[in-house]
Motif scaffolding. Sequence first.
Motif, PDB file in Angstrom:
ATOM      1  N   LEU A 106       0.821  -1.205   0.000  1.00 39.64           N
ATOM      2  CA  LEU A 106       0.000   0.000   0.000  1.00 39.64           C
ATOM      3  C   LEU A 106       0.858   1.259   0.000  1.00 39.64           C
ATOM      4  CD1 LEU A 106      -2.871  -0.986   2.461  1.00 39.64           C
ATOM      5  CD2 LEU A 106      -2.825  -1.123  -0.034  1.00 39.64           C
ATOM      6  N   LEU A 107       2.054   1.184   0.591  1.00 41.48           N
ATOM      7  CA  LEU A 107       2.962   2.327   0.573  1.00 41.48           C
ATOM      8  C   LEU A 107       3.330   2.717  -0.856  1.00 41.48           C
ATOM      9  CD1 LEU A 107       5.534   1.733   3.457  1.00 41.48           C
ATOM     10  CD2 LEU A 107       3.763   3.486   3.336  1.00 41.48           C
ATOM     11  N   ALA A 108       3.446   1.725  -1.733  1.00 41.66           N
ATOM     12  CA  ALA A 108       3.777   2.000  -3.133  1.00 41.66           C
ATOM     13  C   ALA A 108       2.538   2.427  -3.913  1.00 41.66           C
ATOM     14  CB  ALA A 108       4.412   0.767  -3.769  1.00 41.66           C
ATOM     15  N   THR A 109       1.420   1.773  -3.652  1.00 37.07           N
ATOM     16  CA  THR A 109       0.184   2.101  -4.365  1.00 37.07           C
ATOM     17  C   THR A 109      -0.218   3.551  -4.128  1.00 37.07           C
ATOM     18  OG1 THR A 109      -0.577  -0.196  -4.200  1.00 37.07           O
ATOM     19  CG2 THR A 109      -2.254   1.479  -4.638  1.00 37.07           C
TER      20      THR A 109
ATOM     21  N   ASP B 180       8.659  14.080   1.663  1.00 37.14           N
ATOM     22  CA  ASP B 180       9.543  13.122   0.996  1.00 37.14           C
ATOM     23  C   ASP B 180      10.447  12.382   1.972  1.00 37.14           C
ATOM     24  OD1 ASP B 180       8.565  13.687  -1.534  1.00 37.14           O
ATOM     25  OD2 ASP B 180      10.058  15.235  -1.934  1.00 37.14           O
ATOM     26  N   GLU B 181      11.025  13.120   2.916  1.00 40.64           N
ATOM     27  CA  GLU B 181      11.987  12.500   3.831  1.00 40.64           C
ATOM     28  C   GLU B 181      11.326  11.418   4.683  1.00 40.64           C
ATOM     29  OE1 GLU B 181      15.093  13.776   7.401  1.00 40.64           O
ATOM     30  OE2 GLU B 181      14.151  15.319   6.149  1.00 40.64           O
ATOM     31  N   ALA B 182      10.173  11.728   5.255  1.00 40.48           N
ATOM     32  CA  ALA B 182       9.478  10.757   6.110  1.00 40.48           C
ATOM     33  C   ALA B 182       8.991   9.570   5.293  1.00 40.48           C
ATOM     34  CB  ALA B 182       8.314  11.427   6.825  1.00 40.48           C
ATOM     35  N   TYR B 183       8.459   9.863   4.091  1.00 42.47           N
ATOM     36  CA  TYR B 183       7.974   8.762   3.253  1.00 42.47           C
ATOM     37  C   TYR B 183       9.118   7.829   2.865  1.00 42.47           C
ATOM     38  CZ  TYR B 183       6.361   5.983  -0.605  1.00 42.47           C
ATOM     39  OH  TYR B 183       6.074   4.902  -1.408  1.00 42.47           O
ATOM     40  N   GLU B 184      10.222   8.387   2.421  1.00 43.33           N
ATOM     41  CA  GLU B 184      11.326   7.557   1.970  1.00 43.33           C
ATOM     42  C   GLU B 184      11.948   6.751   3.101  1.00 43.33           C
ATOM     43  OE1 GLU B 184      13.951  10.062  -0.240  1.00 43.33           O
ATOM     44  OE2 GLU B 184      12.393  10.586  -1.708  1.00 43.33           O
ATOM     45  N   ALA B 185      11.982   7.322   4.288  1.00 43.01           N
ATOM     46  CA  ALA B 185      12.482   6.570   5.439  1.00 43.01           C
ATOM     47  C   ALA B 185      11.578   5.380   5.721  1.00 43.01           C
ATOM     48  CB  ALA B 185      12.566   7.485   6.662  1.00 43.01           C
TER      49      ALA B 185
ATOM     50  N   PRO C  14      11.851  -0.391  -3.147  1.00 37.78           N
ATOM     51  CA  PRO C  14      12.848   0.293  -3.981  1.00 37.78           C
ATOM     52  C   PRO C  14      12.442   1.746  -4.186  1.00 37.78           C
ATOM     53  CG  PRO C  14      11.417  -1.080  -5.335  1.00 37.78           C
ATOM     54  CD  PRO C  14      11.065  -1.384  -3.892  1.00 37.78           C
ATOM     55  N   MET C  15      13.409   2.634  -4.215  1.00 41.69           N
ATOM     56  CA  MET C  15      13.144   4.053  -4.382  1.00 41.69           C
ATOM     57  C   MET C  15      13.444   4.465  -5.815  1.00 41.69           C
ATOM     58  SD  MET C  15      12.166   4.921  -1.233  1.00 41.69           S
ATOM     59  CE  MET C  15      11.291   5.915  -2.314  1.00 41.69           C
ATOM     60  N   PRO C  16      12.438   4.909  -6.565  1.00 41.86           N
ATOM     61  CA  PRO C  16      12.679   5.354  -7.946  1.00 41.86           C
ATOM     62  C   PRO C  16      13.500   6.637  -7.952  1.00 41.86           C
ATOM     63  CG  PRO C  16      10.440   5.878  -7.266  1.00 41.86           C
ATOM     64  CD  PRO C  16      11.049   5.045  -6.167  1.00 41.86           C
ATOM     65  N   PRO C  17      14.261   6.884  -9.022  1.00 43.06           N
ATOM     66  CA  PRO C  17      15.107   8.080  -9.074  1.00 43.06           C
ATOM     67  C   PRO C  17      14.325   9.372  -9.198  1.00 43.06           C
ATOM     68  CG  PRO C  17      15.193   6.874 -11.148  1.00 43.06           C
ATOM     69  CD  PRO C  17      14.461   6.003 -10.166  1.00 43.06           C
ATOM     70  N   THR C  18      13.162   9.326  -9.863  1.00 48.93           N
ATOM     71  CA  THR C  18      12.341  10.520 -10.026  1.00 48.93           C
ATOM     72  C   THR C  18      10.898  10.170  -9.765  1.00 48.93           C
ATOM     73  OG1 THR C  18      12.060  10.083 -12.381  1.00 48.93           O
ATOM     74  CG2 THR C  18      13.879  11.541 -11.740  1.00 48.93           C
ATOM     75  N   GLN C  19      10.098  11.214  -9.444  1.00 53.27           N
ATOM     76  CA  GLN C  19       8.688  11.023  -9.153  1.00 53.27           C
ATOM     77  C   GLN C  19       7.846  11.642 -10.256  1.00 53.27           C
ATOM     78  OE1 GLN C  19       7.730   9.104  -6.629  1.00 53.27           O
ATOM     79  NE2 GLN C  19       9.914   8.818  -6.274  1.00 53.27           N
ATOM     80  N   ASN C  20       6.782  10.946 -10.648  1.00 55.31           N
ATOM     81  CA  ASN C  20       5.851  11.488 -11.632  1.00 55.31           C
ATOM     82  C   ASN C  20       4.904  12.474 -10.965  1.00 55.31           C
ATOM     83  OD1 ASN C  20       6.846   9.879 -13.734  1.00 55.31           O
ATOM     84  ND2 ASN C  20       5.611   8.148 -13.039  1.00 55.31           N
ATOM     85  N   PRO C  21       4.360  13.448 -11.691  1.00 56.51           N
ATOM     86  CA  PRO C  21       3.392  14.368 -11.093  1.00 56.51           C
ATOM     87  C   PRO C  21       2.105  13.653 -10.733  1.00 56.51           C
ATOM     88  CG  PRO C  21       3.511  14.667 -13.462  1.00 56.51           C
ATOM     89  CD  PRO C  21       4.630  13.745 -13.081  1.00 56.51           C
TER      90      PRO C  21
END
Length: 202
Positions: free
Chosen positions: A164-167, A178-183, A191-198
């Motif tokens: 669900l975190l990815a969905t 971003d910081e809290a989500y990525e942690a 896996p963390m993608p290099p860029t985020q889509n709008p």
Amino acid sequence: MTRQINPRMLQAEPMRRCRLHQCQAACCLHGVWLDLGEVEALRQRAPQIAPFLPPERRDPQGWFTGLPEEDPHSPSGQVLHSTVLPTPWHYGGTACVFLRRDFKCALQTAAHSAGLHPWAWKPFYCILHPLDLDDQGRITLDEAALLLDEPGSCLRPSPTPLPLLATFEEELRYFLGDEAYEALARQQGLPMPPTQNPPSAP
């Protein structure tokens, strides 16, 4: 507003997001509750928003209806509802006053045109959907069966369970930062993608 998440959001579920061309903004069927602060902000931004609505919907006096109601999770403690209009071309035959004929939200379209984040002017509960808040105000999600049995749901069955975190990455990044989500994502081994889509929500 920074939020916390319910532990349910750390699960994986056999569901995936719909796409606007598939659902045609079915989630806009019943309109949305807005904090009184959000209502006032949209009224002040009416000159920037109105051009993205059809002429008959450009008067901000017609954007909201009813009387304020209490909401313990809202910053002001009170919310007001957006106007819902008969809309034969939309799912269920009604739609929020801000829904355009191309199934996009005028608030999101206007903010994007102004060079802002597409969700900058959208109500909190619009961005949150189909997520919800639990009794403690934490971000959560209803049971999969309740969501997938609704034809107008923003979710569709998936052949395999998905975190669900990815969905809901777009929403959770927006609310948590971003910081809290990525942690949190790293903690769960995502896996963390290099860029985020709008944002792709209507």
